[in-house]
Motif scaffolding. Structure first.
Motif, PDB file in Angstrom:
ATOM      1  N   LYS A   1     104.893  72.645  29.803  1.00 49.25           N
ATOM      2  CA  LYS A   1     104.306  71.697  29.949  1.00 49.25           C
ATOM      3  C   LYS A   1     105.103  70.335  29.121  1.00 49.25           C
ATOM      4  O   LYS A   1     105.212  69.228  29.780  1.00 49.25           O
ATOM      5  CB  LYS A   1     102.753  71.621  29.240  1.00 49.25           C
ATOM      6  CG  LYS A   1     101.998  72.652  29.931  1.00 49.25           C
ATOM      7  CD  LYS A   1     101.221  72.268  31.455  1.00 49.25           C
ATOM      8  CE  LYS A   1     100.447  73.317  31.787  1.00 49.25           C
ATOM      9  NZ  LYS A   1     100.071  73.049  33.072  1.00 49.25           N
ATOM     10  N   ILE A   2     105.602  70.833  27.897  1.00 49.51           N
ATOM     11  CA  ILE A   2     106.242  69.600  27.307  1.00 49.51           C
ATOM     12  C   ILE A   2     107.585  69.340  27.771  1.00 49.51           C
ATOM     13  O   ILE A   2     107.895  67.986  27.925  1.00 49.51           O
ATOM     14  CB  ILE A   2     106.597  70.121  25.847  1.00 49.51           C
ATOM     15  CG1 ILE A   2     105.152  70.505  25.155  1.00 49.51           C
ATOM     16  CG2 ILE A   2     107.548  69.243  24.995  1.00 49.51           C
ATOM     17  CD1 ILE A   2     105.159  71.041  23.651  1.00 49.51           C
ATOM     18  N   SER A   3     108.211  70.378  28.433  1.00 52.14           N
ATOM     19  CA  SER A   3     109.487  70.134  29.369  1.00 52.14           C
ATOM     20  C   SER A   3     109.135  69.260  30.562  1.00 52.14           C
ATOM     21  O   SER A   3     110.004  68.335  31.068  1.00 52.14           O
ATOM     22  CB  SER A   3     109.937  71.543  29.848  1.00 52.14           C
ATOM     23  OG  SER A   3     110.579  72.060  28.654  1.00 52.14           O
ATOM     24  N   ASN A   4     107.954  69.229  31.124  1.00 52.66           N
ATOM     25  CA  ASN A   4     107.552  68.496  31.884  1.00 52.66           C
ATOM     26  C   ASN A   4     107.449  67.015  31.760  1.00 52.66           C
ATOM     27  O   ASN A   4     107.657  66.309  32.607  1.00 52.66           O
ATOM     28  CB  ASN A   4     106.045  68.942  32.627  1.00 52.66           C
ATOM     29  CG  ASN A   4     106.299  70.201  33.612  1.00 52.66           C
ATOM     30  OD1 ASN A   4     107.350  70.763  33.899  1.00 52.66           O
ATOM     31  ND2 ASN A   4     105.078  70.745  33.661  1.00 52.66           N
ATOM     32  N   VAL A   5     106.906  67.084  30.720  1.00 54.53           N
ATOM     33  CA  VAL A   5     106.791  65.631  30.205  1.00 54.53           C
ATOM     34  C   VAL A   5     108.445  65.038  29.976  1.00 54.53           C
ATOM     35  O   VAL A   5     108.341  63.892  30.143  1.00 54.53           O
ATOM     36  CB  VAL A   5     105.822  65.559  28.724  1.00 54.53           C
ATOM     37  CG1 VAL A   5     106.118  64.270  27.983  1.00 54.53           C
ATOM     38  CG2 VAL A   5     104.463  65.911  28.957  1.00 54.53           C
ATOM     39  N   LYS A   6     109.006  65.678  29.249  1.00 57.97           N
ATOM     40  CA  LYS A   6     110.442  65.509  28.842  1.00 57.97           C
ATOM     41  C   LYS A   6     111.117  65.215  30.255  1.00 57.97           C
ATOM     42  O   LYS A   6     111.962  64.033  30.275  1.00 57.97           O
ATOM     43  CB  LYS A   6     111.161  66.438  28.385  1.00 57.97           C
ATOM     44  CG  LYS A   6     112.420  66.181  27.624  1.00 57.97           C
ATOM     45  CD  LYS A   6     113.111  67.188  26.776  1.00 57.97           C
ATOM     46  CE  LYS A   6     114.446  66.862  26.025  1.00 57.97           C
ATOM     47  NZ  LYS A   6     114.775  67.673  25.046  1.00 57.97           N
ATOM     48  N   GLY A   7     110.999  65.841  31.308  1.00 59.74           N
ATOM     49  CA  GLY A   7     111.393  65.560  32.728  1.00 59.74           C
ATOM     50  C   GLY A   7     111.165  64.327  33.053  1.00 59.74           C
ATOM     51  O   GLY A   7     111.709  63.487  33.779  1.00 59.74           O
ATOM     52  N   ALA A   8     109.729  63.950  33.135  1.00 55.18           N
ATOM     53  CA  ALA A   8     109.236  62.751  33.550  1.00 55.18           C
ATOM     54  C   ALA A   8     109.868  61.633  32.801  1.00 55.18           C
ATOM     55  O   ALA A   8     110.005  60.248  33.376  1.00 55.18           O
ATOM     56  CB  ALA A   8     107.760  62.684  33.416  1.00 55.18           C
TER      57      ALA A   8
END
Length: 170
Positions: free
Chosen positions: A134-141
């Protein structure tokens, strides 16, 4: 299988699934990592929402309300096409376009829902891997919205970069 309920005095908490074969050292390390990532996630969520609404942070020495800078200071403030003045004066006001802002808000909401204390009532256990995803998804966005990167002083950048550097060490 064993389900551990971790609670704080303020009613916040999470569930964690493990087995009876798990060593205490490993269990404690996992619980601490999840709790620390949950705390960092709250910082990330708030910062990403500010980023989506008001763009990157100003340099600390340049912080201040744009309206005051223009009227009293006579300074010219750069205003992009998606300008929305930051009421705190900490951000530039130059937000990403609406689609990217919606994406940032969506991944922040997804992370917020995953770490929320209501997961305990729903009997959903947290995992380190899912939380990191989930944190990686934020980083990607954030990387999609700001491919040139965020300034080194931006709270979003600091919080996302610190995730890998602040793990509990064996």
């Amino acid at each position: 299988m064993v389900v551990i309920s971790v609670k704080n005095a303020d009613g916040d908490g999470f569930l964690f699934e493990t087995t009876t074969d798990t060593k205490n050292e490993e269990l404690i390390r996992s619980l601490v990592n999840i709790q620390n990532d949950r705390l960092r996630s709250r910082l990330i969520i708030d910062a990403v929402r500010g980023l989506a609404a008001h763009g990157p942070m100003k340099k600390p020495q340049e912080a201040g309300l744009d309206e005051v800078k223009e009227t009293i200071g006579g300074e010219t403030v750069e205003k992009g096409p998606n300008y929305a003045a930051d009421p705190t004066g900490a951000r530039t006001g130059n937000a990403p376009d609406a689609k990217l802002a919606e994406t940032l808000e969506r991944v922040a909401r997804d992370l917020d829902e995953y770490i929320d204390k209501t997961q305990v009532q729903k009997r959903i256990a947290l995992t380190e891997d899912e939380l990191r995803d989930k944190i990686s998804n934020v980083k990607g966005a954030v990387m999609m919205a700001y491919p040139m990167g965020l300034p080194e002083w931006d709270t979003v950048k600091l919080a996302l970069d610190s995730i890998d550097n602040l793990k509990v060490r064996p």
